[in-house]
Design a protein around this motif. Structure first.
Motif, short mmCIF file in Angstrom:
data_model
loop_
_atom_site.label_atom_id
_atom_site.label_comp_id
_atom_site.label_asym_id
_atom_site.label_seq_id
_atom_site.Cartn_x
_atom_site.Cartn_y
_atom_site.Cartn_z
N ASP A 84 0.83 -1.21 0.00
CA ASP A 84 0.00 0.00 0.00
C ASP A 84 0.86 1.26 0.00
O ASP A 84 0.55 2.25 -0.68
CB ASP A 84 -0.93 -0.01 1.22
N PHE A 85 1.96 1.24 0.75
CA PHE A 85 2.84 2.41 0.83
C PHE A 85 3.48 2.69 -0.53
O PHE A 85 3.55 3.85 -0.97
CB PHE A 85 3.91 2.16 1.88
N LEU A 86 3.94 1.64 -1.21
CA LEU A 86 4.59 1.84 -2.52
C LEU A 86 3.58 2.29 -3.57
O LEU A 86 3.89 3.16 -4.40
CB LEU A 86 5.27 0.54 -2.95
N LEU A 87 2.39 1.72 -3.54
CA LEU A 87 1.36 2.14 -4.49
C LEU A 87 1.00 3.61 -4.29
O LEU A 87 0.82 4.36 -5.27
CB LEU A 87 0.12 1.26 -4.33
N GLU A 88 0.88 4.01 -3.05
CA GLU A 88 0.54 5.41 -2.77
C GLU A 88 1.69 6.34 -3.15
O GLU A 88 1.46 7.48 -3.61
CB GLU A 88 0.21 5.56 -1.28
N ALA A 89 2.93 5.87 -3.01
CA ALA A 89 4.08 6.71 -3.35
C ALA A 89 4.20 6.91 -4.85
O ALA A 89 4.57 8.01 -5.31
CB ALA A 89 5.36 6.08 -2.79
N PHE A 90 3.90 5.88 -5.66
CA PHE A 90 4.08 5.98 -7.10
C PHE A 90 2.81 6.43 -7.83
O PHE A 90 2.89 7.11 -8.84
CB PHE A 90 4.54 4.63 -7.66
N TRP A 91 1.63 6.01 -7.33
CA TRP A 91 0.38 6.33 -8.02
C TRP A 91 -0.39 7.46 -7.35
O TRP A 91 -1.37 7.93 -7.89
CB TRP A 91 -0.51 5.09 -8.10
N GLY A 92 0.03 7.87 -6.18
CA GLY A 92 -0.69 8.93 -5.48
C GLY A 92 -1.80 8.42 -4.59
O GLY A 92 -2.21 9.11 -3.66
N GLN A 93 -2.31 7.23 -4.86
CA GLN A 93 -3.35 6.63 -4.03
C GLN A 93 -3.38 5.13 -4.28
O GLN A 93 -2.82 4.65 -5.27
CB GLN A 93 -4.73 7.23 -4.35
N VAL A 94 -4.05 4.42 -3.41
CA VAL A 94 -4.17 2.96 -3.54
C VAL A 94 -5.53 2.66 -4.17
O VAL A 94 -6.57 3.01 -3.58
CB VAL A 94 -4.07 2.27 -2.17
N PRO A 95 -5.57 2.05 -5.36
CA PRO A 95 -6.86 1.71 -5.96
C PRO A 95 -7.66 0.79 -5.05
O PRO A 95 -7.09 -0.03 -4.33
CB PRO A 95 -6.46 1.01 -7.27
N LEU A 96 -8.97 0.94 -5.09
CA LEU A 96 -9.82 0.15 -4.21
C LEU A 96 -9.65 -1.34 -4.46
O LEU A 96 -9.59 -2.13 -3.51
CB LEU A 96 -11.29 0.56 -4.41
N TRP A 97 -9.55 -1.73 -5.73
CA TRP A 97 -9.42 -3.16 -6.02
C TRP A 97 -8.09 -3.71 -5.50
O TRP A 97 -8.01 -4.86 -5.06
CB TRP A 97 -9.53 -3.40 -7.53
N MET A 98 -7.04 -2.85 -5.54
CA MET A 98 -5.75 -3.30 -5.02
C MET A 98 -5.79 -3.40 -3.49
O MET A 98 -5.17 -4.31 -2.91
CB MET A 98 -4.65 -2.33 -5.45
N ALA A 99 -6.51 -2.49 -2.85
CA ALA A 99 -6.64 -2.57 -1.39
C ALA A 99 -7.36 -3.85 -0.98
O ALA A 99 -6.99 -4.50 0.01
CB ALA A 99 -7.40 -1.34 -0.88
N PHE A 100 -8.37 -4.24 -1.76
CA PHE A 100 -9.07 -5.49 -1.48
C PHE A 100 -8.16 -6.69 -1.70
O PHE A 100 -8.21 -7.68 -0.95
CB PHE A 100 -10.32 -5.61 -2.34
N CYS A 101 -7.31 -6.63 -2.72
CA CYS A 101 -6.40 -7.74 -3.00
C CYS A 101 -5.37 -7.92 -1.89
O CYS A 101 -5.12 -9.03 -1.41
CB CYS A 101 -5.70 -7.51 -4.34
N THR A 102 -4.74 -6.81 -1.48
CA THR A 102 -3.74 -6.90 -0.42
C THR A 102 -4.39 -7.28 0.92
O THR A 102 -3.81 -8.05 1.69
CB THR A 102 -3.00 -5.57 -0.26
#
Length: 321
Positions: free
Chosen positions: A48-66
């Motif tokens: 989640d930290f890396l996704l937020e750092a590179f994409w600006g936010q964590v997509p909802l579907w990715m949050a559900f996956c992690t």
């Protein structure tokens, strides 16, 4: 294999002779499970930290996956822990110190290299048990065998230790262990505090409330309830060896853990991230605290906590009806 070792039986005898009752049985593999859950939490939060750092936010579907990956690790760990603990009552009910193993007896009291005779540890332990339990073993009848002290010790283990194990609820996870499992969440949310630089004091207070509610109340509550549910399923349906049952029980635990994680994030995160009024966050945090106390201590623990709060608010109040 704890109850199959002579010196482990001697350890139990020491506690019984001293009249100790605060005994907790924990599988050695529990340390591995604690590390596994902490690692799963770390991987999820790092993603989640890396996704937020590179994409600006964590997509909802990715949050559900992690989150689903993390819940899967918790499910597997809880199931393994419950399966190991389920064998303890059976081992205790069949316990006999005369059936325990020790190295000297297993090698027929002969050193494999020097071929010299090895002193017998069993005789030493048996003599000690006779000193401790002979009178209590002989009190029931004047005509008893020489093994009365051993039989008395066996009965103490089968009755007192077994009843203590059942009363303490071996499948339950302690709050201390639950917080240890949630340690990666501490560093994750502390790192996010840097975003609050130059923010008003109210925002810092709201973040601190969110941090405590999530890390020290919400996440430990999820771990506790998942382990209790896994133990309940194992205790009620543990004799079923069908792979269908195992798959359904694992799916039930997984869905329950996922639902608990979503509920915790909604109760603690939504008022903090999407509402400007701090009152809903205070209410949801208080609710999370009540759920945490109920999960770890039950209704009696909640009542005692309320009593302590009342005494703190009213110093002259000594007792509550």
């Amino acid at each position: 294999s704890y109850f199959e070792r002579l010196w482990c039986a001697y350890e139990l005898a020491t506690w019984i002779n001293l009249g100790k009752s605060n005994i907790s049985f924990v599988p050695v593999s529990f340390a591995l499970l604690t590390g596994l859950i902490s690692l799963g939490s770390f991987i999820q939060l790092l993603t989640d930290f890396l996704l937020e750092a590179f994409w600006g936010q964590v997509p909802l579907w990715m949050a559900f996956c992690t989150g689903g990956m993390f819940c899967l690790i918790v499910t597997v760990s809880a199931r393994l822990h419950a399966e190991e603990l389920s064998s303890l009552p059976r081992q205790l009910s069949q316990f006999s110190v005369q059936k325990t193993h020790c190295y000297c007896c297993d090698v027929n009291h002969t050193d494999a290299i020097t071929q010299q005779t090895i002193p017998c540890d069993r005789k030493l332990v048996y003599d000690t048990l006779e000193d401790w339990f002979s009178r209590r073993g002989n009190s029931a009848s004047p005509d008893v065998s020489e093994l009365s002290h051993l039989n008395f010790f066996d009965s103490q283990v089968r009755e007192k230790i077994n009843s203590h194990l059942l009363s303490m609820g071996g499948y339950r996870l302690s709050y201390q262990n639950a917080v240890i499992m949630a340690t990666p969440s501490v560093w994750y949310y502390v790192s996010r505090a840097t975003y609050l630089e130059n923010m008003p004091l109210v925002e810092w207070a709201r973040w601190a409330l969110f941090f405590v509610s999530m890390v020290f109340l919400g996440v430990p509550t999820v771990f506790r309830n998942v382990f209790v549910l896994s133990g309940f399923i194992q205790r009620v349906f543990g004799s079923t060896n069908s792979w269908v049952f195992k798959a359904l029980s694992a799916l039930t635990i997984f869905m329950s853990s996922f639902a608990c994680v979503c509920a915790v994030f909604f109760l603690t995160g939504y008022p903090f991230y999407f509402l400007t009024n701090p009152l809903p966050q205070i209410v949801t945090s208080a609710l999370m605290g009540i759920l945490c106390i109920l999960s770890f201590q039950g209704c009696s623990g909640l009542r005692s906590s309320l009593c302590r709060v009342c005494r703190m608010s009213k110093p002259g109040l000594e007792t509550l009806p």
